[in-house]
Design an enzyme around this catalytic site. Structure first.
Site, PDB file in Angstrom:
ATOM      1  N   VAL A  82       8.026  24.514  31.197  1.00  0.00           N
ATOM      2  CA  VAL A  82       7.433  23.297  30.646  1.00  0.00           C
ATOM      3  C   VAL A  82       8.292  22.116  31.072  1.00  0.00           C
ATOM      4  CG1 VAL A  82       6.746  22.111  28.532  1.00  0.00           C
ATOM      5  CG2 VAL A  82       6.665  24.604  28.638  1.00  0.00           C
ATOM      6  N   TYR A 116      -3.229  27.337  41.370  1.00  0.00           N
ATOM      7  CA  TYR A 116      -1.980  26.845  41.984  1.00  0.00           C
ATOM      8  C   TYR A 116      -1.847  27.224  43.464  1.00  0.00           C
ATOM      9  CZ  TYR A 116       2.628  24.776  42.010  1.00  0.00           C
ATOM     10  OH  TYR A 116       3.680  23.950  42.296  1.00  0.00           O
ATOM     11  N   ASP A 140      12.264   3.246  42.773  1.00  0.00           N
ATOM     12  CA  ASP A 140      11.304   4.042  43.528  1.00  0.00           C
ATOM     13  C   ASP A 140      11.947   4.714  44.750  1.00  0.00           C
ATOM     14  OD1 ASP A 140       9.139   5.149  44.682  1.00  0.00           O
ATOM     15  OD2 ASP A 140       8.103   3.259  45.122  1.00  0.00           O
ATOM     16  N   SER A 154      16.550  12.862  36.859  1.00  0.00           N
ATOM     17  CA  SER A 154      16.591  12.503  35.438  1.00  0.00           C
ATOM     18  C   SER A 154      15.954  13.523  34.510  1.00  0.00           C
ATOM     19  CB  SER A 154      15.887  11.157  35.245  1.00  0.00           C
ATOM     20  OG  SER A 154      14.543  11.253  35.686  1.00  0.00           O
ATOM     21  N   SER A 155      15.231  14.496  35.045  1.00  0.00           N
ATOM     22  CA  SER A 155      14.637  15.477  34.130  1.00  0.00           C
ATOM     23  C   SER A 155      14.340  16.778  34.872  1.00  0.00           C
ATOM     24  CB  SER A 155      13.361  14.925  33.479  1.00  0.00           C
ATOM     25  OG  SER A 155      12.384  14.661  34.452  1.00  0.00           O
TER      26      SER A 155
HETATM   27  P1  NAI Z   1      10.051  16.388  36.330  1.00  0.00           P
HETATM   28  O1  NAI Z   1       8.855  15.557  36.070  1.00  0.00           O
HETATM   29  O2  NAI Z   1      10.800  16.932  35.179  1.00  0.00           O
HETATM   30  O3  NAI Z   1      11.085  15.556  37.236  1.00  0.00           O
HETATM   31  C1  NAI Z   1      10.656  14.732  38.278  1.00  0.00           C
HETATM   32  C2  NAI Z   1      11.740  13.774  38.681  1.00  0.00           C
HETATM   33  O4  NAI Z   1      11.246  12.952  39.740  1.00  0.00           O
HETATM   34  C3  NAI Z   1      12.198  12.817  37.571  1.00  0.00           C
HETATM   35  O5  NAI Z   1      13.588  12.630  37.670  1.00  0.00           O
HETATM   36  C4  NAI Z   1      11.488  11.518  37.928  1.00  0.00           C
HETATM   37  O6  NAI Z   1      12.141  10.334  37.469  1.00  0.00           O
HETATM   38  C5  NAI Z   1      11.548  11.598  39.450  1.00  0.00           C
HETATM   39  N1  NAI Z   1      10.593  10.737  40.121  1.00  0.00           N
HETATM   40  C6  NAI Z   1       9.237  10.796  40.096  1.00  0.00           C
HETATM   41  N2  NAI Z   1       8.716   9.807  40.875  1.00  0.00           N
HETATM   42  C7  NAI Z   1       9.765   9.123  41.389  1.00  0.00           C
HETATM   43  C8  NAI Z   1       9.880   7.995  42.263  1.00  0.00           C
HETATM   44  N3  NAI Z   1       8.818   7.388  42.771  1.00  0.00           N
HETATM   45  N4  NAI Z   1      11.127   7.554  42.549  1.00  0.00           N
HETATM   46  C9  NAI Z   1      12.221   8.148  42.040  1.00  0.00           C
HETATM   47  N5  NAI Z   1      12.165   9.216  41.228  1.00  0.00           N
HETATM   48  C10 NAI Z   1      10.955   9.701  40.907  1.00  0.00           C
HETATM   49  O7  NAI Z   1       9.544  17.546  37.309  1.00  0.00           O
HETATM   50  P2  NAI Z   1      10.009  19.047  37.605  1.00  0.00           P
HETATM   51  O8  NAI Z   1       9.038  19.965  36.959  1.00  0.00           O
HETATM   52  O9  NAI Z   1      11.447  19.237  37.396  1.00  0.00           O
HETATM   53  O10 NAI Z   1       9.668  19.148  39.161  1.00  0.00           O
HETATM   54  C11 NAI Z   1      10.628  19.058  40.186  1.00  0.00           C
HETATM   55  C12 NAI Z   1      10.218  19.993  41.321  1.00  0.00           C
HETATM   56  O11 NAI Z   1      10.245  21.341  40.846  1.00  0.00           O
HETATM   57  C13 NAI Z   1       8.785  19.746  41.831  1.00  0.00           C
HETATM   58  O12 NAI Z   1       8.768  19.907  43.229  1.00  0.00           O
HETATM   59  C14 NAI Z   1       8.002  20.874  41.171  1.00  0.00           C
HETATM   60  O13 NAI Z   1       6.833  21.214  41.888  1.00  0.00           O
HETATM   61  C15 NAI Z   1       9.042  21.985  41.229  1.00  0.00           C
HETATM   62  N6  NAI Z   1       8.778  23.127  40.335  1.00  0.00           N
HETATM   63  C16 NAI Z   1       8.443  22.961  39.020  1.00  0.00           C
HETATM   64  C17 NAI Z   1       8.139  24.049  38.231  1.00  0.00           C
HETATM   65  C18 NAI Z   1       7.777  23.890  36.790  1.00  0.00           C
HETATM   66  O14 NAI Z   1       7.279  24.847  36.195  1.00  0.00           O
HETATM   67  N7  NAI Z   1       8.028  22.751  36.183  1.00  0.00           N
HETATM   68  C19 NAI Z   1       8.198  25.422  38.773  1.00  0.00           C
HETATM   69  C20 NAI Z   1       8.638  25.493  40.134  1.00  0.00           C
HETATM   70  C21 NAI Z   1       8.881  24.378  40.898  1.00  0.00           C
END
Ligand code: NAI
Length: 400
Positions: free
Chosen positions: A276, A237, A112, A50-51
């Site tokens: 971000v 990190y 979940d 979703s994001s």
């Molecule tokens: P985000 O917060 O934008 O997305 C997280 C997603 O996980 C959302 O769709 C949310 O609804 C879902 N989610 C969380 N808990 C849940 C649950 N219990 N059940 C079902 N869905 C659940 O996060 P982002 O930043 O896109 O992170 C995704 C991956 O990318 C992570 O592993 C992060 O470490 C990695 N990443 C992020 C970077 C960054 O700068 N944002 C850089 C490199 C890797």
């Protein structure tokens, strides 16, 4: 109802539905006009859809050349008498609407991802309504808590250092200030819990479960996302609790890769750029680095957001022209390559050394950082009229 941004700390307490729709449309527009993914999968499961990177992966898979049907799992809240709902909820709705207009299947499961019930629902759907199998599983969950599957007790992650504590400046988005912050050292329990939440265990358990259920197609691939970053960020990190969790994720990719050999499948971790997102704004003392990085990469013309990263990952790496997936010595896909270019990092170091609480607006790209944060929640789009009331009756009638 007129919806304005409400920010508390690093969390947005409101979301603008029409801005979220705009965010989805902009990303679709980007991938439609980008170099197309030539050999992509057709049936994709995205965990964390979703994001951030998960949503961008899904948009890239559906609209960036592969025309994939997608199943997305996420944890979001719809509108109710308690509030307007979360941005991710609207992202799910508007993604599905656009995908269906193109004749694609876009099934959303909101709940979940750690629960057995969710796993059962997803498997049953794939078996009975999605053609029986998937050929890509994207694992992009980011969360601070995960229940122990055996006891139900919650593991909570701690973003802390290992060894020495550090202190450093961090952005307060609510107040638009740069404040000093201490990041403490993790206890053994905190470290273990962080690895449980953000390491590879749940990814492995999803893949084993899907494989056992026979819903992974021959040649199925799976990918999860990681971050490494430059040395300046190592204390918080790479050498901290998050880095330890990511090391576990990297090892998990190798184990899954062996397991999937039976079905000619493969498992990868893609190391992505610092951006971000809802999740990353929680990382303490990290924002001065992002502010400097954005400034330098935008000036250099190499800046990317989640959608650019994912289209490049799928189009040029995971499903490039040849069947060969380029990886580094540790078998990691590197789409953080532009971030880590030496001249970029040299320029970032110079900016970070100059940054103070008084000048971070000028030295770093604070305007870009704040705009990204607002846009994650549907605010800050020029073509959305934020003074016009949103018809909440209409929003309540939407479904993911
Ligand atoms: P985000 O917060 O934008 O997305 C997280 C997603 O996980 C959302 O769709 C949310 O609804 C879902 N989610 C969380 N808990 C849940 C649950 N219990 N059940 C079902 N869905 C659940 O996060 P982002 O930043 O896109 O992170 C995704 C991956 O990318 C992570 O592993 C992060 O470490 C990695 N990443 C992020 C970077 C960054 O700068 N944002 C850089 C490199 C890797």
């Amino acid at each position: 109802m007129i919806i304005k941004p409400i920010i508390q700390g690093v969390v947005a307490r409101s979301a603008h539905p029409l801005g979220c729709q705009q965010a989805v449309l902009n990303q679709i527009d980007y991938v439609k006009n980008a170099p197309q993914i030539a050999n992509g999968p057709k049936k994709v499961l995205v965990l964390g859809a979703s994001s951030g990177f998960g949503l961008a992966s899904r948009i890239s898979m559906a609209f960036g050349g592969s025309q994939a049907d997608t199943v997305g799992v996420s944890f979001e809240r719809g509108p109710s008498d308690k509030g307007v709902g979360t941005a991710g909820w609207y992202n799910n709705v508007f993604f599905r609407e656009e995908a269906e207009k193109q004749g694609l299947i876009a099934k959303n499961f909101v709940g979940d991802a750690f629960s057995q019930d969710m796993r059962d629902q997803v498997v049953s759907y794939i078996q009975n309504e999605f053609g029986g199998s998937v050929d890509l599983v994207v694992y992009s969950l980011a969360t601070g808590v995960r229940p122990n599957p055996e006891t139900g007790e919650l593991w909570r992650s701690s973003i802390k250092t290992i060894g020495e504590p550090v202190s450093g400046p961090t952005i307060n988005i609510e107040q638009d200030t740069l404040e000093s912050m201490d990041v403490g050292t993790a206890s053994a329990d905190e470290l273990e819990a962080t690895v449980k939440v953000m390491g590879g265990e749940d990814w492995a358990s999803w893949i084993s479960m899907l494989n056992d259920a026979g819903v992974l197609d021959k040649g199925c691939r799976t990918v999860a996302y990681s971050y490494v970053g430059p040395e300046v960020t190592y204390p918080i990190y790479h050498h901290g609790t998050l880095g330890r969790a990511k090391a576990h994720l990297h090892n998990t990719a190798d184990l899954l890769n062996e397991q999937l050999a039976d079905i000619d499948g493969a498992a990868y971790v893609s190391v992505c750029k610092a951006l971000v997102t809802k999740a990353s704004v929680f990382i303490p003392a990290f924002s001065p680095y992002i502010l400097s990085l954005f400034k330098v990469m935008k000036e250099k013309g190499t800046h990317e957001g989640c959608i650019e990263q994912m289209q490049r990952l799928f189009g040029e790496r995971l499903y490039g022209k040849s069947n060969h997936v380029p990886v580094d010595d540790a078998r990691l896909i590197r789409v953080d390559d532009w971030e880590l270019e030496p001249d970029t990092q040299d320029a970032v170091k110079v900016l970070m050394a100059q940054m103070t609480a008084d000048n971070f607006h000028q030295i770093g790209d604070y305007a870009g950082y704040k705009l990204d944060f607002l846009q994650l929640n549907g605010f800050g789009y020029d073509n959305v009229n934020y003074d016009a009331p949103v018809d909440m009756e209409k929003m309540l009638a939407l479904h993911p």
